[in-house]
Every structure is written in structure tokens, then in C-alpha cells.
Design a protein around this motif. Structure first.
Motif, short mmCIF file in Angstrom:
data_model
loop_
_atom_site.label_atom_id
_atom_site.label_comp_id
_atom_site.label_asym_id
_atom_site.label_seq_id
_atom_site.Cartn_x
_atom_site.Cartn_y
_atom_site.Cartn_z
N UNK A 1 0.87 -1.04 0.12
CA UNK A 1 -0.03 -0.41 -0.20
C UNK A 1 1.10 1.30 -0.14
N UNK B 1 9.04 -2.54 -2.40
CA UNK B 1 8.95 -2.32 -0.60
C UNK B 1 9.60 -3.82 0.32
N UNK C 1 3.61 -4.16 8.76
CA UNK C 1 3.30 -3.99 7.36
C UNK C 1 3.23 -1.87 7.22
N UNK C 2 4.13 -1.80 8.24
CA UNK C 2 4.43 -0.22 8.49
C UNK C 2 4.84 -0.15 7.50
N UNK C 3 4.71 1.54 6.75
CA UNK C 3 5.52 2.44 6.08
C UNK C 3 6.29 2.92 6.73
N UNK C 4 7.12 3.57 5.24
CA UNK C 4 8.39 5.10 5.90
C UNK C 4 7.10 5.53 6.19
N UNK C 5 7.43 6.88 6.60
CA UNK C 5 6.47 8.40 6.54
C UNK C 5 5.94 8.63 4.89
N UNK C 6 7.73 8.89 4.45
CA UNK C 6 8.11 8.77 3.10
C UNK C 6 7.10 8.27 2.10
N UNK C 7 6.15 6.98 2.36
CA UNK C 7 5.82 6.36 1.23
C UNK C 7 4.13 6.47 1.67
N UNK C 8 3.75 7.77 2.90
CA UNK C 8 1.81 7.68 3.07
C UNK C 8 1.79 8.36 2.13
#
Lengths: 462, 114
Positions: free
Chosen positions: B5, B96, B107-114
Motif C-alpha cells: 500500500x 518494499x 505492514x508499517x510504511x515509512x513516513x515518506x511512503x504514505x
């Protein structure tokens, strides 16, 4: 339909009807009653149920009900009850004619000394019962409920009961479960673990049952997984904070709780993810979503985003190749709730239920604060009052595919304690989003709930 | 059930490719009705592909019309009783990597990916 008397446990009064109606759905029981007959101060409710077997079934997993009897006679005096009992057709007693039996006089709102009880029981001597009296293990118990409270001012209790019910006792409920899941006995706990009684009630209201699939998207330490899986549901938990799920490395965590309660065969697992940016493929996976969203009092809500207060990272990876923890920003309660509602409208199966807690500051709460959705019908809104603040259990049900979107009249319906009230909303105040989400144009009163909560008692109510 | 996502990642983001999988068999209650409904919810080709890639089972490319109990048991075993204890789920689209540790996918994203 045959008549019965439900005796409630008189705990969490505002939740009684919501649970009762849910139990009827779960057990597939035809239940009929006039909600006006349920009085705040009285535990008794006369209901119609299709069969005696179904009346017993209704109590299988009841938490807020204490017991149920068959109703043979109701009157406002003991003399009236005796007279009606005398005139009962003989076939009422035929099945019990030779059974061992005892009488049980249950008084609510007053006390009755033992000699007086015996005296009253003796007045039933004329009944055609030939079996022996057995106080320990009778085959049948005849119950007389005496209610001193109905319609009464608690400070002014009459010296005689105001209504009485008589009939054979049928079943007790499952309140023992509250002890089974008591937090004091649970291995792994957090500051946000939900108490056992409310957790069980919520699983009932969510219609968690064998074969259903339940998600808690703010799983924390997993209270709702336990109670929902206890009732037969397959459960899955998610949380942005993996530390809660995993525990502190002493082998006490959600998984060890599942082992403790022997529910590993129904608790399917947990996922670390952020509901604001979640990885679920869009499908109607769940029959129920049950949760206590983080409102920032004991656990601050967070979502992933660039936090301008943090230093930008030079690399997203740790030296070992794993990702660093993402930056997060505070997640305001009103955003959490609207995201949750949109999520539920997409991911619930038709007819599936969303059950969650909305914290409110009592003075500023307005029914229109509760976010709505065109695909989600409001089922109930039950308040747990803590004085200056409260939390409300909001229950919504996703429409069936063939049902058209709710129109404004249906959307704006108010429900309180299971009873439908007058619409208090005005469509001019509401904003309808593209996906069907309906919210107040102004901020709801629970926006910035945390600030309000900590200001209670300091005279600040803004 | 899980897909990539990352913002803007919309091609080849499902199913996630599983690497270095460490699997364990667990016991899950069999419920025929639940299993039937689950089959309708899963993406069948993705499920077949993943089961094959993990070396677990070779399922028919098309879902059979008649789902008998034996077939349901087979799906039950794969979908509910096979647990990924550890490994990596990699997005074929944006690469990813989502790590699985102690049976819990992160399933956490990086802050730059949201």
C-alpha cells in the motif's frame, strides 16, 4: 406467543436492550416485547418468545441477564397471584405433578425475612404438586418475583411489592464468564485492556459466533479477540504499535493470552499496521469490527506521516537492512473515527456490525457528533457514564447489497439505550463525503478529546 | 489478504512475494461455512500462486465448481493452519519489504511512503 419474565442483572443498564436484541439474532429466537416495559430501576421485563427451548437458548451467552422464568401469573398483589395460580389449567402442573420441587421468592428493592418467606410459600400449598420438597436439588423451582421498585422513587420504596410474577424457573445466564475472563486472572495486560464484562457484552452485540470473522483494528493487548473467539468467532487483530502485540519479551503477549484461554484454534493472528494507511486488499472480509479506538488519554493515537518536528532521516534502513520505525504524528480522535467508519463500510460483509467506543465530554456531547455513513445503519448508542465524561458504545450495521443508500431521514435517526428517538440532526449541518461518509461540517465535540478530558475539573469546557 | 500500500504503488502490488519463509503448522478449528465464505473472499489466482511458490500445494488454476469437504479441508489447512513464523513479503511492484517476525507481519510504511 408464550410469555416469560427476564430478570436482568442490573449492571450496565443502558446496554440491556442492545444485548437482548443481539442475543435473539444470534440464537435465532423470535422475541417480542414492548421496550416501554423496561424500566431503568427494575430488573424485570415481560417478553414473548416462540418456545420454552428458545427462551433457555436466549440465555446461553447472556451477560446482562441473570435468569428467566416462564410467566404463569402476573399481578400487583400476592393475593392476586394466588388467585390466578389457583385458576391455572391443570395441564400447567401436569408435567411437574410428581417432581421434587422448591419455591424461590426473589425480592427486588426490599428484603423479606425468612419466616415471612416461608409463610408466603405456604400459601401456595393448594397447588396440585405431589412430589417431595427438595431445597438442594429440586427437579423444578417455582419462582415468585416481587418488585418493589417499578415506577417507584428509590427514596420512597413502598412497604408492599408493586408487581409480582409467578412461574417455573427456566435458566440462569452465563455471567460466570465475567470471572473466567477477569483481568486479574489474565497473564498479559496493558493499561488499555477492556474489562471482561464489557468486552463480553461487546462480543455479543457484535454477533460474534461460530463461523464469523471478527477484526479489532486497534487490538492493543487483545481483549476483544479473547471474548469474540470464546463465542466461536475467528479473530484477527491489528495495531500500529507492535510492542503491545508482542509484549515485553517475557513470553507474555496476545499469543500467550490465547494459550491461557485455550483459544489458539480461533485467534488467527495479528498484524502491525496503521489504519490510516492499511494494507488490506479491498474485500468484504469481516462480519464484525469490534474496537476501542485510541483516544489519547492512556495511549496516544498516532498515524504514520512526516513529522515536521523530527529530523529528516538520512536513510530509511538500519545497518542490518531492516526498516527504521516510521515517523508518526498525532491522530485526532475525530479523524480516527471517520477513518474507522469508512473502513467498516468497505470491509464489513453485508449485515456485518461495527461496534466501537466513542468518548465524550458529557456537557458538550451532542448526538449529531456521531459520524454516520450512507451504507451503515445506526443500531444503538449506549452510554457508560463517568460523570463529567462518558463513553458511548456505538453500534452500526452495514446495509445489504440490495438496500439503497440511507436517505437523510434514516441517516439522522437518533438511538439512545436501544430506543429510537427524535431526529436531532439537520442536513444543513452535515457534510456528505464521496464515499458516503456523513459528518458534521463543524468539528464534533469529541475533536481534541484529549485536551477536553484533561481540562475537566479545571473549569474549562470549551 | 495483504497487499502493498505504498503510495503510488498500484501495479504488481498483489500478491506479495514471500521470501525466506519459515513456516509452522498450527491447529485451527474447521468450520465448513467459514471456509466456504473465505474461499469467496480470497483472490484465487494469488492464493494458488502463493501456495505453489511456498512449495505447499499445487491447486487447480480455476476454483472447482463443486467444493467438497476434502477440498475445503485442503484450503483450511493452507489458509488457516499454515502460519508464516518468519520471512519477508516483497512487493513485486516497488520492492518494499515487509518483515514477518514471531508470526506477526509488520505492514508499517515509512513516513515518506504514505
Amino acid at each position: 406467543m408464550p410469555k416469560f419474565v427476564i430478570c436482568f442483572a442490573q449492571a450496565h443498564l443502558n446496554f440491556r436492550l442492545a444485548e437482548l436484541r443481539s442475543l435473539a439474532i444470534i440464537e435465532n429466537v423470535t422475541l417480542d416485547f414492548d421496550q416501554k416495559d423496561l424500566l431503568e430501576q427494575s430488573p424485570f421485563l415481560v417478553v414473548g418468545i416462540d418456545t420454552v427451548e428458545n427462551a433457555k437458548k436466549l440465555l446461553n451467552r447472556a451477560i446482562l441477564i441473570k435468569e428467566i422464568i416462564q410467566l404463569w401469573a402476573a399481578d400487583d398483589t400476592l393475593e392476586g397471584i394466588l388467585l390466578k395460580a389457583k385458576n391455572l389449567p391443570a395441564e400447567y402442573f401436569a408435567p411437574y405433578r410428581t417432581s421434587s420441587f422448591k419455591f424461590d421468592i426473589s425480592v427486588f428493592g426490599s428484603t423479606l425475612a425468612i419466616p415471612d418467606q416461608v409463610e408466603q410459600i405456604n400459601r401456595f400449598k393448594f397447588l396440585p404438586l405431589e412430589g417431595k420438597i427438595d431445597l438442594k436439588k429440586p427437579e423444578i423451582v417455582f419462582t415468585v418475583y416481587q418488585d418493589f421498585y417499578a415506577n417507584a422513587n428509590p427514596k420512597d420504596i413502598p412497604d408492599k411489592p408493586v408487581r409480582l410474577f409467578f412461574g417455573p424457573f427456566l435458566a440462569t445466564s452465563n455471567r460466570g464468564l465475567i470471572q473466567t475472563y477477569d483481568l486479574k486472572k489474565r497473564d498479559y495486560l496493558g493499561t488499555t485492556s477492556m474489562d471482561a464484562e464489557l468486552s463480553l457484552i461487546m462480543s455479543n452485540i457484535a454477533l460474534a459466533r461460530p463461523g464469523s470473522f471478527v477484526l479489532d483494528p486497534f487490538v492493543g493487548t487483545g481483549s476483544f479477540l479473547l471474548t469474540s473467539s470464546h463465542f466461536g468467532a475467528f479473530t484477527l487483530g491489528a495495531d500500529i504499535d507492535g510492542r503491545q502485540i508482542r509484549g515485553k519479551g517475557n513470553n507474555k503477549n496476545i499469543e500467550s493470552n490465547a494459550v491461557q484461554y485455550d483459544l489458539t484454534n480461533r485467534i488467527l493472528g495479528t498484524v502491525v499496521c496503521d489504519i490510516a494507511h492499511h494494507p488490506w486488499r479491498e474485500t468484504e472480509f469481516w462480519d464484525a469490527i469490534v474496537c476501542d479506538p485510541p483516544y489519547g488519554v492512556r495511549a496516544g493515537a498516532k498515524k504514520i506521516a512526516v513529522n515536521p518536528k523530527s529530523l529528516p532521516k538520512t536513510s530509511v534502513l538500519n545497518p542490518d537492512g531492516t526498516y527504521k520505525l516510521p515517523q508518526t504524528i498525532p491522530y485526532e480522535l475525530d479523524d480516527v473515527l471517520t477513518d474507522l467508519l469508512s473502513f467498516a463500510a468497505k470491509y464489513l460483509t453485508p449485515g456485518g456490525r461495527l461496534v466501537y467506543w466513542l468518548p465524550t465530554v458529557t456537557e458538550t456531547y451532542d448526538p449529531k457528533d456521531v459520524p454516520r455513513h450512507k451504507r451503515m445503519r445506526m443500531i444503538d448508542n449506549c452510554e457508560q457514564d463517568f460523570g463529567k465524561w462518558a463513553r458511548r458504545l456505538i453500534v452500526m450495521e452495514k446495509l445489504q447489497q440490495h438496500e439503497p443508500d440511507l436517505d437523510l431521514d434514516a441517516l439522522l435517526v437518533e438511538i439512545e439505550k436501544g430506543i429510537q428517538g427524535v431526529n436531532a440532526l439537520d442536513e444543513q449541518d452535515m457534510r456528505v463525503g464521496d464515499d458516503g461518509l456523513v459528518t458534521l461540517i463543524d468539528n464534533p465535540a469529541h475533536a481534541k478529546f484529549r485536551n477536553h478530558y484533561f481540562n475537566i475539573g479545571e473549569g474549562e469546557t470549551q | 489478504m495483504l497487499m502493498c500500500h505504498v503510495k503510488g504503488c498500484s501495479t504488481d502490488n498483489f500478491p506479495l512475494r514471500i521470501e525466506d519463509a519459515e513456516m509452522e503448522q498450527v491447529e485451527v478449528e474447521f468450520n465448513e461455512d467459514f471456509c466456504r465464505r473465505l474461499i469467496n473472499k480470497i483472490d484465487w489466482p494469488a492464493f494458488v500462486q502463493t501456495a505453489f511458490a511456498l512449495g505447499l500445494d499445487q491447486l487447480p488454476a480455476a476454483l472447482p465448481d463443486d467444493l467438497d469437504e476434502e477440498f475445503l479441508q485442503r484450503i483450511h489447512k493452507l489458509a488457516l493452519e499454515t502460519k508464516l513464523k518468519a520471512g519477508r513479503m516483497v512487493c513485486n511492484g516497488c520492492k518494499h519489504v515487509y518483515l514477518i517476525t514471531d508470526g506477526i507481519p509488520n505492514m508499517l510504511l515509512q513516513e515518506t511512503e504514505v
